[in-house]
Structure formats: structure tokens, C-alpha cells
Design an enzyme around this catalytic site. Structure first.
Site, PDB file in Angstrom:
ATOM      1  N   GLU A  13      -5.313  -3.143 -19.803  1.00 11.23           N
ATOM      2  CA  GLU A  13      -5.954  -1.871 -20.105  1.00 11.23           C
ATOM      3  C   GLU A  13      -5.537  -1.251 -21.440  1.00 11.23           C
ATOM      4  O   GLU A  13      -6.322  -0.565 -22.079  1.00 11.23           O
ATOM      5  CB  GLU A  13      -5.661  -0.860 -18.982  1.00 11.23           C
ATOM      6  CG  GLU A  13      -6.354  -1.153 -17.670  1.00 11.23           C
ATOM      7  CD  GLU A  13      -7.836  -0.843 -17.714  1.00 11.23           C
ATOM      8  OE1 GLU A  13      -8.315  -0.332 -18.751  1.00 11.23           O
ATOM      9  OE2 GLU A  13      -8.531  -1.115 -16.724  1.00 11.23           O
ATOM     10  N   SER A  63      11.626  12.299  39.569  1.00 11.27           N
ATOM     11  CA  SER A  63      11.440  10.858  39.382  1.00 11.27           C
ATOM     12  C   SER A  63      12.279  10.331  38.227  1.00 11.27           C
ATOM     13  O   SER A  63      12.699   9.172  38.245  1.00 11.27           O
ATOM     14  CB  SER A  63       9.960  10.555  39.128  1.00 11.27           C
ATOM     15  OG  SER A  63       9.193  10.899  40.256  1.00 11.27           O
TER      16      SER A  63
END
Length: 396
Positions: free
Chosen positions: A87, A347
């Protein structure tokens, strides 16, 4: 009649040097009056990363773009070298405008009647990304040149590269090299193959026409042109370029990482202003737990979810946290983070209670216990299936 020559000005007592200085002074005045749009910090996607810095989840910018903050340390050095060679080969030497490249581009245009090569520098391209031009007129190009000079005077070369690598378009809503690498290769751009680096260099020029997920042939041709240019620029050997040219360009755009949805949301709500949130989670552990949770929920059946937490027993740090089987599964209320939802801890305590009873010799695997209705000062607990099993063994 032609305009006055330098000699005429000298006779009149005005030297070319004075005129040059006056011109630069005028440009300086314009630069101060019309500064370039250079925010101290770019708007980028918010990132949630694990304990090692690996991306777990990201959130798009308010405009719906994937744009990640990028430094040169985040990018393969080979990619940066190829980008500059392709570029802007005099990037480190010019002050925003490469007059040699502009002259060459103008000559080629006059000779061929069309644009053969561009003369834009990376600074000029950054100017266009920061302030998109309204037209392709000569005035717009001149403004871009001036903006490039302004940018060079305000930012270091490293800053310019990092901003370009953060903002460059890569097709669709992908901006920046990190977003592109994650979407097209499924990895950060830290270590790229030669083929991958060449594709990332090629895409920003025509991102929509070269998108590999929509135009695989166009993407591959553009990549190959970059490879050829790298050979002529002595960045790659012919053998390296030929080998990279054999790699197939994938035509798939991959989803960006989307792990730890619930934990990421909690971090984001805690401090929305932060652009990067670091968690104690470990990406490999989190990914594995989410797979296990999803598979377990499918076996349990519809309208059931799964939550999991994995902690380091040495220090208590959370390594994996799954709030639900699937965050996006409405049938399982996936948006609910069950690791933080308030509910009965009964639980949760059972494994510890049974383990303690076995450890102390109070029960054995075949000890019979009663699973019958009971009343504890008005509290009547029930099983998950809302029924009772009667006499059962501890094993059962």
C-alpha cells in the site's frame, strides 16, 4: 501571458523560500482552524476475555459493527510488512503524502486513460476512514491530502498503522484486521499463514467485491496479486508465494466467539464504560462445559435446563460458569442465569450431606431410608417430580 517566474519574484524582493514559508504558514493556520477528526479513543467493540486474554465474547459497536481495538503487538509482523510493501512502500519516510507515487499515478492515468495504480498513502487512507469523502472530486482529494499531513503531524507512524488496522473495512459489518481474522480464519491475527496475511492485505481495497464468503474466486485472485507483488518487493521468495497460492481461500464467515453469555452480561452491567473485561474463566474449560451442558439438557428432554460451575479447589477462582444449557433457547428459558437465581439450596446440599454420612459410617450404599411426606413446622418438602418413592436404598 504566463505567470511570473521565480526570477521575477526575486527581482521584486520576494524570494521563493519566503513564498514557501508563507505557504506552509497558511497551511498551519488552516490546520489549526480545521483540525482532523482524531478522537483520543476510537469506538470499538466491548470485549470479555478469559484469564489468559483469549476472547470469550464481544459486543458490537452502537452502529452494529464488529471493530476491535488493535495494536501492532496484536498483529503478525509479516502482515504489517506486506501491508506497507503493497500500500505505501515509503510509509516510514514521507510526511503523509508520497509525491513520487502521486506523480506515477498521474502519469499512468494520462498515458492509459484510466487509473492503473493509486497514489494514496496509508495516512491518506486513514483520513478517508476517519472522514469519508462525499464525492470523488479533485477538491475531495485535495482535502484528503491536507488531512493526511495533519494526521502525520499529530500521530506517530505506529499510531497511524494501529488506527488503520482498527478501522479498515473487510466486508459487511467487519472493520479492522482482528474482526476479519476472527470471522474468516477463526483466530486472532497474531500468527497468520502467508496466504492469510495476503488476503487481509487485499480485502480493504474492494471489501464487498472481494469478500471470501460471497466471492471466493475474487478473493483468491486478489490474494494472488498481493503474493506476486510481494515477490517483486522482495518480501517473499517465489517459492513462498507459490506455496501460499496453493492454499484454498475459505468461503465461510465464522461466528465470532460467544462464550460465557451470562458471566459476560454480569461483567458488562457492573461497568458498562469499560471496553475490556477480564474474567477468571479459562476459555478451553468454558467451551467444554457449555458443550456438556447442552448435551445433558438434550438428554433430559424439553423445557429443562442445566447450570454448571467449575472452581479451582486451591483458590476458589471460577474456571467455568454455565448459567443455562443454551442462552438463546427460549423453550428452556436460556436467558435465566441459574448459577445466580435464588432458589432452595436443598438439592445443592444433598451431595455433601450424603458424602458426609458415608464418610462417617452412618449409612452404607444399601441402607434403607424413607422417602415419604413429612411436615417440618408447616414446611412440606417434595421431590423434583412432585412424588415420593417410599422405602429406597441410599444407592437408589
Amino acid at each position: 501571458m504566463g505567470g511570473p517566474s521565480f526570477r521575477t519574484f526575486a527581482i521584486a524582493g520576494v524570494s521563493p523560500l519566503a513564498l514557501t514559508r508563507a505557504g506552509w504558514a497558511g497551511l498551519e493556520s488552516l490546520a489549526r482552524a480545521f483540525p482532523p477528526p482524531l478522537p483520543a479513543k476510537l469506538t470499538t467493540s466491548t470485549e470479555v476475555v478469559d484469564r489468559d486474554g483469549a476472547l470469550l465474547r464481544a459486543f458490537a459497536t452502537p452502529e452494529g459493527r464488529w471493530r476491535f481495538a488493535t495494536t501492532l503487538d496484536d498483529v503478525d509482523p509479516q502482515l504489517v510488512k506486506m501491508l506497507i510493501a503493497y500500500e505505501d512502500k515509503r510509509f516510514w519516510d514521507h510526511e503523509g503524502v508520497d509525491f513520487i507515487a502521486l506523480g506515477r499515478a498521474a502519469t499512468q492515468f494520462l498515458t492509459n486513460g484510466r487509473i492503473v495504480s493509486g497514489g494514496s498513502t496509508l495516512s491518506m487512507q486513514l483520513a478517508r476512514l476517519m472522514e469519508p469523502r462525499e464525492s470523488r472530486s479533485f477538491g475531495s482529494k485535495l482535502k484528503q491530502l491536507l488531512r493526511a499531513v495533519q494526521i502525520e503531524r499529530r500521530l506517530s507512524k505506529r499510531d497511524i498503522l494501529e488506527r488503520y488496522l482498527t478501522l479498515a473495512p473487510y466486508g459487511g459489518n467487519l472493520e479492522g484486521v482482528r474482526a476479519a481474522s476472527l470471522a474468516y480464519f477463526g483466530k486472532e491475527p497474531k500468527r497468520l499463514t502467508v496466504s492469510e496475511a495476503a488476503l487481509l492485505v487485499a480485502l480493504p481495497q474492494l471489501p464487498e467485491r472481494r469478500r471470501p464468503d460471497r466471492n471466493q474466486a475474487g478473493a483468491q485472485a486478489a490474494r494472488n496479486r498481493v503474493l506476486d507483488r510481494m515477490v517483486h518487493a522482495d518480501v517473499l521468495t517465489e517459492r513462498e508465494a507459490a506455496s501460499a497460492g496453493l492454499d484454498r481461500v475459505s468461503e465461510v464467515r465464522l461466528p465470532l466467539p460467544a462464550l460465557a453469555a451470562h458471566a459476560a452480561n454480569v461483567a458488562l452491567k457492573a461497568d458498562p464504560s469499560m471496553g475490556r473485561h477480564e474474567l477468571t474463566l479459562k476459555k478451553s474449560v468454558q467451551s467444554g462445559l457449555e458443550v456438556v451442558a447442552r448435551q445433558a439438557a438434550q438428554k433430559l428432554g424439553p423445557r429443562v435446563s442445566v447450570a454448571m460451575v467449575l472452581a479451582d479447589a486451591k483458590n476458589g477462582e471460577i474456571l467455568g460458569e454455565v448459567g443455562s444449557a443454551d442462552y438463546f433457547d427460549a423453550s428452556r428459558s436460556g436467558w435465566i442465569d441459574m448459577t445466580r437465581a435464588v432458589r432452595s439450596p436443598g438439592s445443592t446440599l444433598k451431595p455433601f450431606i450424603y458424602g458426609l454420612a458415608l464418610e462417617q459410617g452412618l449409612v452404607a450404599q444399601e441402607t434403607m431410608i424413607e422417602d415419604r411426606p413429612a411436615d417440618f413446622a408447616g414446611y412440606r418438602p417434595k421431590n423434583f417430580d412432585m412424588s415420593y418413592q417410599g422405602d429406597v436404598t441410599v444407592r437408589q
